[in-house]
Design an enzyme around this catalytic site. Structure first.
Site, short mmCIF file in Angstrom:
data_model
loop_
_atom_site.label_atom_id
_atom_site.label_comp_id
_atom_site.label_asym_id
_atom_site.label_seq_id
_atom_site.Cartn_x
_atom_site.Cartn_y
_atom_site.Cartn_z
N GLU D 62 0.80 -1.22 0.00
CA GLU D 62 0.00 0.00 0.00
C GLU D 62 0.83 1.28 0.00
OE1 GLU D 62 -0.89 -2.71 1.67
OE2 GLU D 62 -2.92 -3.13 1.01
N HIS D 131 -12.04 -4.73 8.61
CA HIS D 131 -12.67 -4.56 7.29
C HIS D 131 -13.99 -3.80 7.37
CE1 HIS D 131 -9.90 -7.94 6.54
NE2 HIS D 131 -10.00 -7.69 5.26
#
Ligand SMILES: Cc1ncc(C[n+]2csc(CCOP(=O)(O)OP(=O)(O)O)c2C)c(N)n1
Ligand SMILES: Cc1ncc(C[n+]2csc(CCOP(=O)(O)OP(=O)(O)O)c2C)c(N)n1
Ligand SMILES: [Mg+2]
Ligand SMILES: [Mg+2]
Lengths: 317, 326, 317, 326
Positions: D62, D131
């Site tokens: 990322e 999440h």
């Protein structure tokens, strides 16, 4: 190999396989909700590696963590209940599939973040060293996680400080849909250890005895204070990455090829061939495991959901 | 008198020393904390005193520093790790937010994370945008981690000791302009509880709510206004999360007016939450809108003249108080 | 080597040296404030490497970025003014020493965060590739930065995608106070490239001709689309890490040893020996540079501070 | 009628397709955005249409995704990069905060950063603490980056197109529970401006200020209250930074009451800033304290029953409105 030990290993692999098949069934029926990354196909890795550990050794696990949790002594009903978000789950329904953990068993936890437990494992190793204990840590992670920054930082730290951590990469060829070939500049992942002067080995992750042999060597090494190692266990996940995965990125032929080296069948055949177990005994074992799984499922399904009051509990010590 | 004047830096140094002496599980880890003594000198001499095992210089690997601190905390140690500037904390934000703060809850309360993350923030040395930030607001928004920001040597020592003994993770944010400031600190052992604000100056006309370096500016402003016949109560939050809304509310019920003074960028800053909680708790006691005196919504500019403009000044505080009292 | 070129290189090294010595003086007098990490001692690296580039090639720089900025064509008065936080500075006084940048010259900027520009450099390389341009990027960073996660992620990405980026590590033996030996599990930093299947070379960073030779080879390689490389230029910073550094972590003997290989003296001697420049000429050059630096300092000191109105300018396009 | 009903997912897909067709400098980069089509399917088929060079599957890196996006944006490209879940954005927070958002300012305005970071957040799928987060508040506190959170297919398409054409960095946050929702979207090209809220339902008794998925709950609550004779004005912020305080203020001058509905954890959340700005701008028009209906201050629990409790429900909103009107 002693019969007892063979049964232990084979049974655990069967437990994981059937556990995962059951979760798949529950997912399909919408009884299980949310994400579940299934470990079917990779059983030899978790079972083989963890069988080398002492009960007070540590592991850290991944988003694909059911297998590790079972192998580290997790109780099937509690794990199943956790995945269904029940109050009786090992994390009281707060963690779910992605966060199975049990510190009392040395399982420092599954992790929803790829690479998320590499630092934790390194710190556990540091803790062992500072406490002058004799524990060892196995840090599980996937091939995809090797491209995360924290992989780099952790392995450097562990190698420099000679921490007793086995970095065990489950190379199942894909990180979600992206193959190792497409994601990583080196395809042989042991090469990544060269950057840390760390020993590394490729391991046939479908052969539980090979896994045990190599893991034992490096666990002993670590326990003697000689430092960490990187092991690449080459394996395969049978299911898609998650429920919605259409698996467009891999071929049915490839899947078939790997299934021909199914770790449970491979080990079973070997045990039969070597006269350690009879086919009958294996079938019985399988049935027994099925009953356990059914029992666990029953327990999980009948368990209550958490109370509303649980929402704010367990956050602060 | 058992009090002495020592600096904020010394106070931190004493807290670390005492806790390391008291508990063998406490150890330090971070960049340049060993022979160098830490970027702001708070760990000077500790490696000589406690050895390399317990005072660990690391590579420049912030994510691993936090991750390893967490792993050690989960397995029986009490690490105090250091991120040299809070400006770099973004690099390990994933570790703090997803791992450090959440693990206990995710595991159904079965983990204990006695981890202290010491770091430093704020402007004042014309170091520019990568060495001057105030990022406490991010962490107030992360359930699971305490946010402590002492302004005085007394609080720095007492709060650091408490944080180290606490079984929850704590982000302990020092201020680069405070290390050389001095204050009274007892010789004998004491602790300052987390989550308790302190009225640093009593007053009746208006409540000034602040923390960290801005306490100093706020006290100066209060003094100046005193001479003009305005009585300002100055509340030092000390801990930003959990927020001691009780002390704030009591003050506002008395003064009916409030100004918040914060160094961080105004939008989405700590003051927004503080102000909103005041509104929720004390709307009917408020005679005027709460004002924020806050940092400008820009990256910190290097130039000294712009840097001063980008953070609150005593004059800004005085002005805001007068406007609120109008 | 042509005389013109020799003068160009030598002069730039002198400019950097004297610029840094001047900043040190201004820091000591508190005329310059805030942090400044000085490049003195490392001149051969920036000057040698950047002299190989075309004007439209890119560099990314570091917290120790004065040398890179000068070598990439930065004007001394504008750079000096920036360091003093003046309105006439190359970043209008908003960046300062840690953020010298000039995109019009291909300098994508110094960076206050260790490892902070590794991603940027990689992206610039990707941009070149996508635009089908023929530019090359040199990404400067220190030995300490090689332990940052983004080093790992960037080199993997660049290698996998064959981006035209030279990752040029200025190994000055220390990251602040921590030696490479104490920070990195491998002391030979070229080993880190093995994890990415990337070519790597150690370079004598005190010898500008060696720097040029090796950098040219890999810049050509990158320009031909053959991909990135990691170069470790071994060098030394003369000053402490920053003003307040007591340098307890290194010995005066070590400092002396490195100063014996001073890049400016080394190059000067060679030019004299090879008859390219006379001692006289070199002294003249030095004087000329001194004048330039004095002129730049005068300009910077006499320049106005930014207007208050500048505070909110330049944030959004 | 040139309108059609399409899903939020399709709307995003159309925006990406159109902008990639329009401008060769636009390209995509992220994890599993190629053959897999993105975790929530928004990029399905784009690699087949535009090729591997412009639709780039990356490794799980990322920080490098953001860093490389920034480098490409600074050197003439217009990248749209994807972070699969906003939960992982902590890993690249250093890149976003220190590099993406600050570079233009630090360089005296000499850089242009036309970078869009697409990501996704929110709860609703019982995915647990890693999440399900809503982290927009962090980014409202970072000067230099726009924060966009569309709730409808129309806005999703129009805002994504505008974001891609904008020369400033934008964090574009989708919601996992919205991909399958449908709405009217014109066939012909249109853009939705950044920084403009929209009154999604007119009303006179109270102003409901919300964004992203909570718009849907808010509209349901408004409808229910309509039947009870309470007229609720529902404002969809669409862009969180810059915040369209003008539209909010106008509404409040009319209704004199406000409730903020947000999914993120309450403390330090977006609602704090919104509420505080209302207080600063409209204190004298307010007849009651502003209420926040917000997420619980806990990591998102996995269990569906707890997950529902942890975020606002229609009932919570109705209750808060009634309390505010009392
Ligand atoms: C930091 C982060 N990025 C992305 C994801 C989304 N994600 C979940 S699993 C996965 C693939 C992981 O691959 P690998 O490490 O090889 O493990 P495997 O799933 O193959 O066991 C991805 C991209 C994530 N959970 N965390
Ligand atoms: C992410 C980050 N961590 C820590 C620092 C503080 N710091 C500034 S320079 C430096 C040392 C850098 O070492 P190296 O990369 O070798 O560069 P050098 O200073 O030797 O040129 C450190 C730790 C920083 N700026 N950024
Ligand atoms: Mg994998
Ligand atoms: Mg160095």
């Amino acid at each position: 190999m002693k019969k007892e030990e063979a049964i232990f290993l084979l049974k655990q692999m069967m437990q994981i396989r059937q556990f995962e098949d059951k979760i798949w069934e529950l997912l399909s029926k919408n009884i299980a909700q949310g994400g579940s990354h299934l470990y079917a196909g990779e059983e030899a890795v978790a079972v083989g590696a963890i069988s080398i550990l002492h009960p007070d050794d540590y592991i850290t696990s991944t988003h694909r963590g059911h297998g590790h949790a079972i192998a580290k002594g997790g109780k099937l009903p509690e794990l199943m209940a956790e995945i269904l978000g029940k109050a009786t789950g090992v994390c009281k329904g707060k963690g779910g599939s992605l966060h199975l953990a049990d510190l009392s068993q040395g399982n420092l936890g599954a992790n929803g973040v790829v690479g998320g437990s590499l630092g934790i494992a390194t710190g556990a190793g540091l803790s062992v060293k500072l406490r002058k204990a004799k524990q060892v840590v196995i840090c599980f992670f996937g091939d995809g996680a090797t491209n995360q920054g924290i992989f780099h930082e952790s392995l450097n730290m562990a190698s420099k400080w000679r921490l007793p951590v086995i970095y065990l990469c489950e190379n199942n060829l894909y990180g979600m849909s992206v193959s190792v070939k497409r994601a990583s500049a080196v395809e042989d992942l042991t090469k990544k250890a060269l950057a840390y002067g760390m020993p590394a080995e490729n391991v046939d992750g479908m052969d539980i005895l090979m896994v045990r042999k190599v893991v034992k060597k490096w666990v002993d090494f670590a326990r003697e204070g000689k430092g960490p190692a990187l092991l690449i266990c080459n394996t395969y996940r049978y299911y898609g990455h998650s429920r919605s995965d259409a698996k467009v990125y891999r071929s049915r032929e490839e899947e078939d090829l790997w299934r021909q080296r199914d770790p449970i069948i491979l080990f079973s055949k070997r045990l039969i061939k070597e006269g350690i177990l009879k086919e009958e005994e294996i079938k019985d074992l399988e049935k027994k495991v099925t009953e356990e799984i059914e029992e666990a499922t029953r327990f999980a399904m009948e368990s209550p959901l958490p109370e509303s009051s649980a929402l704010y509990e367990d956050l602060y010590a | 008198m058992h009090n002495r004047e020592i600096t904020y830096r010394q106070a931190l140094h004493e807290a670390l020393t005492e806790e390391m002496e008291r508990d063998g599980k406490v150890f330090l880890m971070g960049e340049d904390i060993g022979p160098y003594g830490g970027a702001y000198g708070a760990t000077k001499g500790l490696i000589e005193k406690f050895g390399e095992e317990r005072v660990r210089d690391t590579a420049i690997s912030e994510a691993a520093i936090i991750g390893a601190g967490l792993g050690a905390a989960m397995t029986g140690m009490r690490p105090v790790v250091e991120i040299m500037y809070i400006d770099f904390i973004g690099i390990c934000m994933g570790q703090i937010n997803n791992q450090v703060a959440k693990i206990r809850y995710m595991f159904g309360g079965k983990a204990k994370v006695p981890l202290v993350i010491r770091t430093e923030g704020g402007a004042g040395r014309t170091l520019g945008a990568h060495h001057s930030q105030s990022l406490e607001a991010w962490f107030m928004h992360i359930p699971g981690i305490r946010v402590v920001m002492p302004a005085t040597p007394y609080d720095a020592k007492g709060l650091l000791k408490t944080s180290i003994r606490n079984d929850n993770p704590t982000l302990f944010i020092e201020h680069k302009m405070l290390y050389n400031t001095k204050g009274q600190v007892p010789k004998s052992e004491y602790l300052v509880p987390l989550g308790e604000a302190e009225v640093k100056r009593k007053g009746s006309n208006i409540s000034l709510i602040t923390y960290s370096r801005m306490l100093l500016y706020s006290l100066e402003a209060a003094e100046e206004l005193e001479r003009q016949g305005i009585s300002v109560e100055v509340i030092d939050l000390r801990t930003l999360f959990p927020l001691d809304i009780k002390t704030i509310t009591e003050s506002i019920k008395k003064t009916n007016r409030a100004v918040i003074v914060e160094e961080d960028c105004k939008t989405g800053g700590a003051g927004a939450e503080i102000g909103m909680q005041i509104m929720e708790n004390s709307f009917n006691w408020l005679d005027a809108p709460i004002k924020r005196v806050a940092g400008a919504d820009v990256p910190m500019p290097k130039s000294s003249i712009l840097e001063k403009l980008a953070i609150p000044s005593k004059e800004d505080i005085v002005k805001a108080i007068k406007e609120t009292l109008r």
